[in-house]
Design an enzyme around this catalytic site. Sequence first.
Site, PDB file in Angstrom:
ATOM      1  CE  LYS A   1      -0.990  -0.501   4.864  1.00 32.96           C
ATOM      2  NZ  LYS A   1      -0.270  -1.541   5.085  1.00 32.96           N
TER       3      LYS A   1
ATOM      4  NE  ARG B   1      -3.431   2.094  14.354  1.00 32.06           N
ATOM      5  CZ  ARG B   1      -3.900   1.595  15.145  1.00 32.06           C
ATOM      6  NH1 ARG B   1      -4.233   0.239  14.996  1.00 32.06           N
ATOM      7  NH2 ARG B   1      -4.185   2.050  16.347  1.00 32.06           N
TER       8      ARG B   1
ATOM      9  NE  ARG C   1       9.575  -6.128   4.643  1.00 30.55           N
ATOM     10  CZ  ARG C   1       8.293  -5.392   5.167  1.00 30.55           C
ATOM     11  NH1 ARG C   1       7.700  -4.986   4.108  1.00 30.55           N
ATOM     12  NH2 ARG C   1       8.154  -5.390   6.442  1.00 30.55           N
TER      13      ARG C   1
ATOM     14  NE  ARG D   1      10.805  -3.460   8.950  1.00 29.64           N
ATOM     15  CZ  ARG D   1       9.808  -2.878   8.645  1.00 29.64           C
ATOM     16  NH1 ARG D   1       9.809  -2.108   7.627  1.00 29.64           N
ATOM     17  NH2 ARG D   1       8.595  -3.267   9.441  1.00 29.64           N
TER      18      ARG D   1
ATOM     19  NE  ARG E   1       4.272  -5.480  11.260  1.00 29.77           N
ATOM     20  CZ  ARG E   1       4.868  -5.524  10.433  1.00 29.77           C
ATOM     21  NH1 ARG E   1       6.112  -6.230  10.596  1.00 29.77           N
ATOM     22  NH2 ARG E   1       4.806  -4.804   9.062  1.00 29.77           N
TER      23      ARG E   1
END
Length: 221
Positions: free
Chosen positions: A15, A87, A126, A159, A170
């Site tokens: 996004k 959110r 990632r 990360r 999450r």
Amino acid sequence: MKNRIVLLGPPASGKGTQAALLAATFGLPAASTGAMLREEKSRGSAIGTEAERWTTQGGLVPDELALRIVWQWIDGRTRFIFDGFPRTLGQAQAFDDGLQERGLTLDVVYLLELSDETVLNRICTRLTCPGCGSVFNESFHFVTKGSPCPSCGVELTRRKDDTREALDRRLSEYRKETLPVTEHYEARGLLRRIDASPARAVLFQALYDDLCANNPEEALS
Ligand SMILES: [Zn+2]
């Protein structure tokens, strides 16, 4: 042309990238509450300091504070793209009310849909560059942890929060908080579901076509 746009979706749905592409293509100001908060903190503003108290404890800023930052940013703007905001249902309702007070309405809310399996797969493969901030994927960029960044040469890292456990948290938070937001916009006839699993350019084209759907003269030939 739709001028007031919200992009929602799980982590790794793209996004932020899509918001940036749409912003560049249509000249729309784009923002996320995360980016606005970072800017406020770096300026050392009162709002930034207040937000820091929440985020340093690993939490999220309360709705009321998020909205204050959003209105400060919107101030005078009539066109925008938000990514990842609102959110929560509370934020969405307050956002509706505030827009109405300003004589504005949302034009469309895109929900970028991605299965949990794809989210996990994308995030656990990632790698990010601490040098230039670029993001790469082990599955299709031919890099691994420690490879030199193809853009600037700094060693790529994973990360700290890109782990299975952190991600499960999450995702469950995303479901709990954001699904009521999507239901809210669906009831108002603003929600469009877009499959976020294709490659970046394909996803962008889908959004582009939808945004231009009622304005064929604006579409690229
Ligand atoms: Zn780099």
